[in-house]
Write a protein that holds these residues in place. Structure first.
Motif: not given
Length: 192
Positions: A20-24
């Motif tokens: 999720a962090v990488r996607g954001l």
């Protein structure tokens, strides 16, 4: 790897958080997400299907008039009418970035008075662009409870969205489901 049960039926882990962090970072770089926010039950909603079972968890990262950004954790397909098709469109255009797992959707289009369908598969690393006029439904989740998507939605609109009758091609404007709120509250203890 740490796993946290947010609410009964909704479990997240460190790998999901990292994805999720990488996607954001890639698709919504102005947004940040901490582990504490990712595991806070007040940030998640478990969305019920017509039978009251949770089919998707939603964590809204940002909700403003011009843009909504949310993380979805898919447990089951979005079959709003059970076994019969209930293709819907949305009040906003969006891109769904598949961060983990994948899903299959059925798209519907009316051409020359007939309903045509197209099956599309979306896997980790891919994205799904859904314009305002596209009717679809998620018919299969490739990795239940492990399929994670990041939705980046444009400005919302009122009216002119709802369901397409898959047999006739007729448009049916979205109607408020009188049982939805009770089903939502039953799955989400903080809403009771």
């Amino acid at each position: 790897m740490e796993r946290v049960e947010i609410i009964p039926g909704l479990i997240v882990d460190e790998e999901m958080y990292e994805r999720a962090v990488r996607g954001l970072e890639q698709h919504a770089p102005s947004e940040k997400l901490t582990w504490e926010a990712f595991t806070d039950e007040h940030n998640w909603l478990l969305i019920p299907d017509p039978d009251g079972a949770g089919y998707k968890g939603e964590l809204v990262v940002r909700r403003e008039e011009d843009c909504t950004i949310k993380i979805n954790l898919w447990m089951a397909p979005d079959l709003r009418a059970g076994a019969k098709p209930a293709p819907h469109n949305h009040p906003w255009e969006f891109r769904a970035h598949v961060l983990m797992g994948g899903y299959t959707e059925q798209r519907y289009q009316v051409l020359d008075g007939k309903v045509h369908t197209e099956t599309r598969s979306h896997d980790a690393g891919g994205q799904n662009h859904v314009p305002l006029d596209v009717f679809h439904e998620v018919t299969n989740v490739h990795a239940p409870a492990q399929t994670l998507t990041l939705m980046v939605c444009g400005q919302g609109r009122t009216g002119n969205w709802g369901y397409l009758n898959a047999a006739t091609g007729a448009f049916e404007e979205n109607q408020t489901d009188p049982t939805f709120k009770a089903r939502l509250q039953a799955l989400n203890p903080r809403l009771r």
